[in-house]
Design a protein around this motif. Structure first.
Motif, PDB file in Angstrom:
ATOM      1  N   SER A  43       0.840  -1.203   0.000  1.00 48.43           N
ATOM      2  CA  SER A  43       0.000   0.000   0.000  1.00 48.43           C
ATOM      3  C   SER A  43       0.873   1.250   0.000  1.00 48.43           C
ATOM      4  O   SER A  43       0.694   2.155  -0.829  1.00 48.43           O
ATOM      5  CB  SER A  43      -0.924  -0.003   1.221  1.00 48.43           C
ATOM      6  OG  SER A  43      -1.844  -1.067   1.169  1.00 48.43           O
ATOM      7  N   ILE A  44       1.824   1.294   0.939  1.00 54.79           N
ATOM      8  CA  ILE A  44       2.697   2.462   1.047  1.00 54.79           C
ATOM      9  C   ILE A  44       3.492   2.657  -0.239  1.00 54.79           C
ATOM     10  O   ILE A  44       3.617   3.789  -0.747  1.00 54.79           O
ATOM     11  CB  ILE A  44       3.647   2.304   2.251  1.00 54.79           C
ATOM     12  CG1 ILE A  44       2.848   2.222   3.557  1.00 54.79           C
ATOM     13  CG2 ILE A  44       4.644   3.471   2.310  1.00 54.79           C
ATOM     14  CD1 ILE A  44       3.692   1.849   4.767  1.00 54.79           C
ATOM     15  N   ASP A  45       4.019   1.578  -0.777  1.00 56.27           N
ATOM     16  CA  ASP A  45       4.833   1.653  -1.991  1.00 56.27           C
ATOM     17  C   ASP A  45       4.040   2.145  -3.195  1.00 56.27           C
ATOM     18  O   ASP A  45       4.627   2.607  -4.186  1.00 56.27           O
ATOM     19  CB  ASP A  45       5.446   0.286  -2.312  1.00 56.27           C
ATOM     20  CG  ASP A  45       6.469  -0.152  -1.270  1.00 56.27           C
ATOM     21  OD1 ASP A  45       6.952   0.711  -0.509  1.00 56.27           O
ATOM     22  OD2 ASP A  45       6.768  -1.369  -1.215  1.00 56.27           O
ATOM     23  N   ASN A  46       2.709   2.044  -3.114  1.00 57.74           N
ATOM     24  CA  ASN A  46       1.853   2.489  -4.218  1.00 57.74           C
ATOM     25  C   ASN A  46       1.060   3.752  -3.872  1.00 57.74           C
ATOM     26  O   ASN A  46       0.021   4.022  -4.472  1.00 57.74           O
ATOM     27  CB  ASN A  46       0.914   1.358  -4.634  1.00 57.74           C
ATOM     28  CG  ASN A  46       1.624   0.282  -5.429  1.00 57.74           C
ATOM     29  OD1 ASN A  46       1.730   0.368  -6.646  1.00 57.74           O
ATOM     30  ND2 ASN A  46       2.147  -0.725  -4.736  1.00 57.74           N
ATOM     31  N   GLY A  47       1.570   4.509  -2.911  1.00 53.64           N
ATOM     32  CA  GLY A  47       1.007   5.827  -2.637  1.00 53.64           C
ATOM     33  C   GLY A  47      -0.026   5.895  -1.543  1.00 53.64           C
ATOM     34  O   GLY A  47      -0.487   6.983  -1.179  1.00 53.64           O
ATOM     35  N   ALA A 293      -9.980   1.187   2.719  1.00 55.01           N
ATOM     36  CA  ALA A 293     -10.096  -0.068   1.974  1.00 55.01           C
ATOM     37  C   ALA A 293      -9.216  -1.109   2.643  1.00 55.01           C
ATOM     38  O   ALA A 293      -8.006  -0.926   2.758  1.00 55.01           O
ATOM     39  CB  ALA A 293      -9.675   0.128   0.521  1.00 55.01           C
ATOM     40  N   GLY A 294      -9.820  -2.180   3.099  1.00 57.59           N
ATOM     41  CA  GLY A 294      -9.075  -3.247   3.736  1.00 57.59           C
ATOM     42  C   GLY A 294      -8.503  -4.202   2.708  1.00 57.59           C
ATOM     43  O   GLY A 294      -9.093  -4.418   1.642  1.00 57.59           O
ATOM     44  N   THR A 295      -7.342  -4.769   3.001  1.00 53.77           N
ATOM     45  CA  THR A 295      -6.739  -5.748   2.111  1.00 53.77           C
ATOM     46  C   THR A 295      -6.111  -6.859   2.942  1.00 53.77           C
ATOM     47  O   THR A 295      -5.665  -6.632   4.058  1.00 53.77           O
ATOM     48  CB  THR A 295      -5.638  -5.135   1.227  1.00 53.77           C
ATOM     49  OG1 THR A 295      -4.559  -4.709   2.057  1.00 53.77           O
ATOM     50  CG2 THR A 295      -6.149  -3.965   0.446  1.00 53.77           C
ATOM     51  N   ARG A 296      -6.051  -8.054   2.361  1.00 59.57           N
ATOM     52  CA  ARG A 296      -5.440  -9.192   3.051  1.00 59.57           C
ATOM     53  C   ARG A 296      -4.095  -9.569   2.459  1.00 59.57           C
ATOM     54  O   ARG A 296      -3.367 -10.370   3.048  1.00 59.57           O
ATOM     55  CB  ARG A 296      -6.387 -10.397   2.993  1.00 59.57           C
ATOM     56  CG  ARG A 296      -7.617 -10.259   3.879  1.00 59.57           C
ATOM     57  CD  ARG A 296      -8.541 -11.454   3.667  1.00 59.57           C
ATOM     58  NE  ARG A 296      -9.690 -11.397   4.560  1.00 59.57           N
ATOM     59  CZ  ARG A 296      -9.792 -12.065   5.702  1.00 59.57           C
ATOM     60  NH1 ARG A 296      -8.786 -12.812   6.113  1.00 59.57           N
ATOM     61  NH2 ARG A 296     -10.872 -11.989   6.443  1.00 59.57           N
ATOM     62  N   ASN A 297      -3.765  -9.017   1.278  1.00 55.32           N
ATOM     63  CA  ASN A 297      -2.486  -9.354   0.663  1.00 55.32           C
ATOM     64  C   ASN A 297      -2.012  -8.210  -0.214  1.00 55.32           C
ATOM     65  O   ASN A 297      -2.737  -7.241  -0.466  1.00 55.32           O
ATOM     66  CB  ASN A 297      -2.594 -10.657  -0.143  1.00 55.32           C
ATOM     67  CG  ASN A 297      -3.698 -10.601  -1.194  1.00 55.32           C
ATOM     68  OD1 ASN A 297      -3.710  -9.715  -2.035  1.00 55.32           O
ATOM     69  ND2 ASN A 297      -4.628 -11.551  -1.122  1.00 55.32           N
ATOM     70  N   ALA A 298      -0.775  -8.335  -0.711  1.00 60.31           N
ATOM     71  CA  ALA A 298      -0.149  -7.264  -1.478  1.00 60.31           C
ATOM     72  C   ALA A 298      -0.887  -6.988  -2.789  1.00 60.31           C
ATOM     73  O   ALA A 298      -1.034  -5.828  -3.202  1.00 60.31           O
ATOM     74  CB  ALA A 298       1.307  -7.608  -1.752  1.00 60.31           C
ATOM     75  N   ALA A 299      -1.364  -8.033  -3.453  1.00 63.42           N
ATOM     76  CA  ALA A 299      -2.048  -7.852  -4.735  1.00 63.42           C
ATOM     77  C   ALA A 299      -3.305  -7.000  -4.571  1.00 63.42           C
ATOM     78  O   ALA A 299      -3.580  -6.100  -5.386  1.00 63.42           O
ATOM     79  CB  ALA A 299      -2.398  -9.204  -5.343  1.00 63.42           C
ATOM     80  N   ALA A 301      -3.808  -4.827  -2.226  1.00 61.60           N
ATOM     81  CA  ALA A 301      -3.363  -3.480  -1.860  1.00 61.60           C
ATOM     82  C   ALA A 301      -3.029  -2.660  -3.098  1.00 61.60           C
ATOM     83  O   ALA A 301      -3.412  -1.487  -3.215  1.00 61.60           O
ATOM     84  CB  ALA A 301      -2.151  -3.566  -0.940  1.00 61.60           C
ATOM     85  N   VAL A 302      -2.320  -3.273  -4.035  1.00 61.86           N
ATOM     86  CA  VAL A 302      -1.962  -2.580  -5.274  1.00 61.86           C
ATOM     87  C   VAL A 302      -3.219  -2.234  -6.071  1.00 61.86           C
ATOM     88  O   VAL A 302      -3.364  -1.124  -6.593  1.00 61.86           O
ATOM     89  CB  VAL A 302      -1.007  -3.446  -6.124  1.00 61.86           C
ATOM     90  CG1 VAL A 302      -0.771  -2.800  -7.485  1.00 61.86           C
ATOM     91  CG2 VAL A 302       0.320  -3.644  -5.400  1.00 61.86           C
ATOM     92  N   ALA A 303      -4.148  -3.174  -6.145  1.00 61.86           N
ATOM     93  CA  ALA A 303      -5.391  -2.948  -6.883  1.00 61.86           C
ATOM     94  C   ALA A 303      -6.186  -1.795  -6.282  1.00 61.86           C
ATOM     95  O   ALA A 303      -6.747  -0.957  -7.005  1.00 61.86           O
ATOM     96  CB  ALA A 303      -6.229  -4.225  -6.902  1.00 61.86           C
ATOM     97  N   ASN A 304      -6.247  -1.722  -4.958  1.00 55.82           N
ATOM     98  CA  ASN A 304      -6.969  -0.631  -4.305  1.00 55.82           C
ATOM     99  C   ASN A 304      -6.341   0.715  -4.636  1.00 55.82           C
ATOM    100  O   ASN A 304      -7.039   1.702  -4.910  1.00 55.82           O
ATOM    101  CB  ASN A 304      -6.979  -0.830  -2.790  1.00 55.82           C
ATOM    102  CG  ASN A 304      -7.925  -1.928  -2.345  1.00 55.82           C
ATOM    103  OD1 ASN A 304      -8.747  -2.407  -3.122  1.00 55.82           O
ATOM    104  ND2 ASN A 304      -7.818  -2.341  -1.091  1.00 55.82           N
ATOM    105  N   ALA A 305      -5.019   0.781  -4.597  1.00 53.88           N
ATOM    106  CA  ALA A 305      -4.332   2.030  -4.910  1.00 53.88           C
ATOM    107  C   ALA A 305      -4.624   2.466  -6.341  1.00 53.88           C
ATOM    108  O   ALA A 305      -4.813   3.661  -6.626  1.00 53.88           O
ATOM    109  CB  ALA A 305      -2.830   1.862  -4.699  1.00 53.88           C
ATOM    110  N   GLN A 306      -4.686   1.503  -7.262  1.00 55.62           N
ATOM    111  CA  GLN A 306      -4.912   1.816  -8.671  1.00 55.62           C
ATOM    112  C   GLN A 306      -6.340   2.282  -8.961  1.00 55.62           C
ATOM    113  O   GLN A 306      -6.613   2.806 -10.050  1.00 55.62           O
ATOM    114  CB  GLN A 306      -4.570   0.595  -9.523  1.00 55.62           C
ATOM    115  CG  GLN A 306      -3.084   0.270  -9.546  1.00 55.62           C
ATOM    116  CD  GLN A 306      -2.761  -1.032 -10.257  1.00 55.62           C
ATOM    117  OE1 GLN A 306      -3.638  -1.888 -10.427  1.00 55.62           O
ATOM    118  NE2 GLN A 306      -1.506  -1.193 -10.669  1.00 55.62           N
ATOM    119  N   ALA A 307      -7.236   2.126  -7.977  1.00 58.58           N
ATOM    120  CA  ALA A 307      -8.608   2.606  -8.164  1.00 58.58           C
ATOM    121  C   ALA A 307      -8.639   4.101  -8.435  1.00 58.58           C
ATOM    122  O   ALA A 307      -9.520   4.611  -9.128  1.00 58.58           O
ATOM    123  CB  ALA A 307      -9.450   2.279  -6.932  1.00 58.58           C
TER     124      ALA A 307
END
Length: 327
Positions: A43-47, A293-299, A301-307
């Motif tokens: 999450s952090i790495d993607n803003g 937005a809650g996430t359980r894994n890195a994938a 997290a990245v998808a949420n950031a890209q929203a």
């Protein structure tokens, strides 16, 4: 990623925030700690620099994992949001307002809403320790405590601001009347409330009040705990101890499924998922500063950031509104 100032504070928060309820494990069927920490880092790495947690999430575990995950990052570029006011260890000595019974490490625990001045200060110190930091960016009362005067709770938050232990203060799950009462003592920066396509109650009162009085709205449960991802309708089996087995029953699931099928082509045209479309829609609503937005894994997290990369036209917003009117 987009960043906005939260209410009257000087906090610049990412439009999407990492919601750390699920990584605490309790009520969600559990999660691997490595996956959770990887999700925070991704999450952090993607803003997504804003992380929202609470002592109650995993009875301290969520805060501890957030603390581990941010090690090695520039603390000044991360915004830590946490809460207080849900007590489960008996330290309230029978005071406060009984909330519900839960389970911790196989043992029954009674959870109380308790926001006395002494407890606010105590919990803040415990959160600082678990998070491994010397200040909290935003400290919020988790739920209203009807046994403690709001002014007393706000006085404690004001003291913590003066001491430099928190940068700003907010509330969660407060009505407009409660926000107004709180602001008589302390000019709070935000109200964190449940808000989604399926739960728009705040639009009639809190949203206009927040816009007029510069109070930031932090929206939680925008995905209705995963229901609006559409995954439930494809693989509806949840773990037995997952609270969503009962939570989802409040909705007309047949109509929700039809709604998601109706808006799916909008997401498909943008090569986006339903989740990303829903998050972006929520972010575009009036007065909403941050969407959790809650996430359980890195994938995830990245998808949420890209929203936040999705553009929704006015015509598409109207199409979504028309579909929502039929639920």
């Amino acid at each position: 990623m987009e960043y906005s100032t939260l209410g009257n504070s000087d906090l610049k928060l990412s439009a999407i925030a990492y919601g750390a309820f699920a990584i605490g494990g309790n009520m969600w069927g559990g999660n691997e700690q490595k996956d959770s920490i990887d999700a925070v880092k991704a999450s952090i790495d993607n803003g997504v620099t804003t992380l929202d947690t609470a002592p109650f999430y995993g009875f301290g575990l969520s805060e501890e994992m957030i603390g581990k995950a941010i090690k090695g990052y520039d603390r000044s570029k991360i915004q830590l949001l946490t809460k207080f006011g849900l007590v489960w260890d008996g330290s309230n000595n029978g005071k406060g307002e009984f909330y519900f019974d839960s389970e911790n490490a196989g043992k029954k625990v009674s959870v109380y809403k308790y926001a006395s001045k002494a407890n606010v200060i105590k919990e803040a110190e415990e959160s600082l320790r678990r998070l491994g930091t010397d200040y909290i960016d935003l400290l919020q009362i988790h739920w209203p405590d009807n046994t403690t005067p709001i002014a007393e709770t706000m006085e404690a938050l004001g003291l913590l601001i003066q001491q430099g232990k928190i940068r700003a203060a907010g509330v969660s799950n407060y009505s407009v009347a409660q926000v107004m009462e709180a602001r008589k003592t302390l000019d709070i920066s935000s109200n964190q409330v449940s808000y989604s396509m399926l739960n728009r109650n705040i639009e009639s009162d809190l949203v206009p009040y927040a816009k007029k009085n510069n109070v930031g709205v932090i929206a939680y449960s925008p995905m209705e705990r995963g229901l609006l991802t559409g995954k439930y309708f494809k693989d509806g089996k949840l773990k037995e101890n997952d609270h969503r087995n009962s939570y989802f029953q409040q909705f007309n699931l047949e109509k929700v499924n039809i709604f998601l099928d109706t808006i799916a082509p909008i997401a498909d045209a943008k090569k986006a998922t339903l989740s990303q479309l829903v998050l972006r829609w929520t972010n575009l609503q009036p007065a909403v500063t941050v969407v959790l937005a809650g996430t359980r894994n890195a994938a995830q997290a990245v998808a949420n950031a890209q929203a936040m990369d999705i553009n929704i036209t006015q015509e598409e917003m109207q199409m979504i509104a028309n579909a929502l009117s039929k639920i």
